[in-house]
Design a protein around this motif. Structure first.
Motif, short mmCIF file in Angstrom:
data_model
loop_
_atom_site.label_atom_id
_atom_site.label_comp_id
_atom_site.label_asym_id
_atom_site.label_seq_id
_atom_site.Cartn_x
_atom_site.Cartn_y
_atom_site.Cartn_z
N VAL A 93 0.84 -1.19 0.00
CA VAL A 93 0.00 0.00 0.00
C VAL A 93 0.88 1.25 0.00
CG1 VAL A 93 -1.80 1.28 1.23
CG2 VAL A 93 -1.79 -1.23 1.28
N PRO A 94 0.70 2.18 -0.93
CA PRO A 94 1.46 3.43 -0.90
C PRO A 94 1.32 4.12 0.44
CG PRO A 94 0.21 3.26 -2.93
CD PRO A 94 -0.26 2.14 -2.04
N THR A 95 2.40 4.69 0.95
CA THR A 95 2.39 5.26 2.29
C THR A 95 3.03 6.63 2.29
OG1 THR A 95 2.57 3.04 3.25
CG2 THR A 95 3.10 4.91 4.68
N ARG A 96 2.38 7.56 3.00
CA ARG A 96 2.92 8.90 3.20
C ARG A 96 2.97 9.17 4.70
NH1 ARG A 96 -1.06 12.62 -0.22
NH2 ARG A 96 0.52 14.23 0.16
N LEU A 97 4.02 9.84 5.14
CA LEU A 97 4.16 10.25 6.53
C LEU A 97 4.21 11.77 6.56
CD1 LEU A 97 7.02 7.82 7.71
CD2 LEU A 97 4.54 7.40 7.67
N VAL A 98 3.29 12.37 7.30
CA VAL A 98 3.19 13.83 7.39
C VAL A 98 3.27 14.21 8.86
CG1 VAL A 98 1.75 15.84 6.93
CG2 VAL A 98 1.80 13.94 5.30
N LYS A 99 4.31 14.96 9.23
CA LYS A 99 4.58 15.24 10.63
C LYS A 99 4.65 16.75 10.89
CE LYS A 99 4.81 10.90 11.56
NZ LYS A 99 3.93 10.21 12.53
N HIS A 100 3.96 17.18 11.94
CA HIS A 100 4.01 18.58 12.37
C HIS A 100 4.87 18.68 13.61
CE1 HIS A 100 2.72 22.73 12.65
NE2 HIS A 100 2.54 22.55 13.94
N VAL A 101 5.81 19.62 13.60
CA VAL A 101 6.74 19.75 14.72
C VAL A 101 5.99 20.28 15.95
CG1 VAL A 101 8.84 20.84 15.55
CG2 VAL A 101 8.68 20.12 13.16
N SER A 102 6.00 19.49 17.00
CA SER A 102 5.28 19.84 18.22
C SER A 102 6.20 20.32 19.33
CB SER A 102 4.50 18.62 18.74
OG SER A 102 5.38 17.52 18.95
N ASP A 103 7.49 19.97 19.23
CA ASP A 103 8.43 20.27 20.30
C ASP A 103 9.84 20.12 19.76
OD1 ASP A 103 9.54 17.42 21.08
OD2 ASP A 103 7.39 17.18 20.81
N PRO A 104 10.84 20.60 20.50
CA PRO A 104 12.23 20.50 20.03
C PRO A 104 12.96 19.24 20.49
CG PRO A 104 12.12 21.99 21.89
CD PRO A 104 10.71 21.54 21.64
N ALA A 105 12.24 18.26 20.98
CA ALA A 105 12.84 17.00 21.43
C ALA A 105 13.94 17.21 22.46
CB ALA A 105 13.37 16.19 20.23
N ASP A 106 13.82 18.28 23.25
CA ASP A 106 14.80 18.54 24.30
C ASP A 106 14.15 18.30 25.66
OD1 ASP A 106 13.16 20.73 24.71
OD2 ASP A 106 14.63 22.21 24.03
N ASP A 107 14.77 18.81 26.73
CA ASP A 107 14.23 18.50 28.06
C ASP A 107 12.90 19.19 28.36
OD1 ASP A 107 15.19 21.09 28.34
OD2 ASP A 107 16.70 20.59 29.86
N SER A 108 12.45 20.05 27.43
CA SER A 108 11.13 20.67 27.58
C SER A 108 10.06 19.94 26.78
CB SER A 108 11.18 22.13 27.11
OG SER A 108 11.31 22.20 25.68
N ALA A 109 10.43 18.87 26.10
CA ALA A 109 9.55 18.26 25.11
C ALA A 109 8.22 17.80 25.69
CB ALA A 109 10.26 17.08 24.44
N GLY A 110 8.26 17.15 26.86
CA GLY A 110 7.02 16.65 27.43
C GLY A 110 6.03 17.74 27.72
N THR A 111 6.48 18.80 28.38
CA THR A 111 5.60 19.92 28.69
C THR A 111 5.13 20.62 27.43
OG1 THR A 111 6.69 20.26 30.82
CG2 THR A 111 5.44 22.12 29.91
#
Length: 209
Positions: free
Chosen positions: A169-187
């Motif tokens: 099945v053709p697949t596309r991944l579309v991602k929106h940046v929600s955080d900088p993957a740093d120590d603030s990421a969870g919050t």
């Protein structure tokens, strides 16, 4: 997992990890909510398509951590790999490549030869590379390492692409940046997921037809 709607061959199947990411969707397309992580994502896609009906394409939309300073916006991914799977180490032991990087094309997710570079677009410019793994990246040495080899990080993209490749099945991944993957990421993710969900809903509503 939860499948909202019915899979059919004329339309895409929109795949999200969490209900929070899909809460603002207004679409007639079926939506599959998989749960978090690669195992849940792969099982959910396999289960949803187990009846034999294949959608026109799989479109995995969701949030991701940005690995470069100032990175934001919405990105369609061109290659994805598992950052927590030692493909080369296992190949040395077994002689098999069971978890290689996947390149995403207009046709389908495909397995490149192990010697191939992860990605450049046809025009030669760099294209977004996604690292997937069963760990929420929030700074530290792992983030530093991933920033040297990828642009974004998530927890499900590879599994959806791998399931799509296995099922043809053709697949596309579309991602929106929600955080900088740093120590603030969870919050940052918790505080911003609703705004991200609105952006993703707009993308689904205007870019899928």
């Amino acid at each position: 997992m939860e499948l909202l709607g019915t899979v059919d061959s004329a339309h895409p199947l929109v795949v999200v990890a969490l209900e929070q990411e899909a809460r603002h969707f207004v679409t007639d397309f079926p939506v599959l909510v998989t749960g978090v992580g690669k195992v849940r994502a792969a099982l959910a896609v396999a289960h949803a398509l187990g009846g034999g009906v294949r959608p026109r394409e799989l479109v995995n939309v969701g949030t991701a951590g940005g690995l470069h300073e100032g990175m934001g916006g919405t990105h369609e991914i061109a290659a994805v790999f598992q950052h927590d799977f030692d493909n080369l180490g296992l190949h040395a032991v077994t002689g098999r490549h069971d978890g290689p990087p996947l390149t995403l094309s207009a046709a389908r997710a495909v397995r490149p030869e192990p010697s191939h570079a992860l990605l450049t677009e046809p025009g030669g410019s760099a294209a977004p590379v996604l690292a997937s793994g069963d760990r929420f990246v929030a700074g530290g040495p792992l983030r530093d390492h991933l920033a040297s080899i990828a642009d974004l990080v998530d927890m499900e993209g590879y599994a959806v692409a791998a399931a799509g490749a296995a099922l043809g099945v053709p697949t596309r991944l579309v991602k929106h940046v929600s955080d900088p993957a740093d120590d603030s990421a969870g919050t940052t993710w918790v505080e911003g997921v609703d705004a991200c969900a609105r952006v993703l809903a707009d993308w689904v509503g205007t870019r899928l037809g």
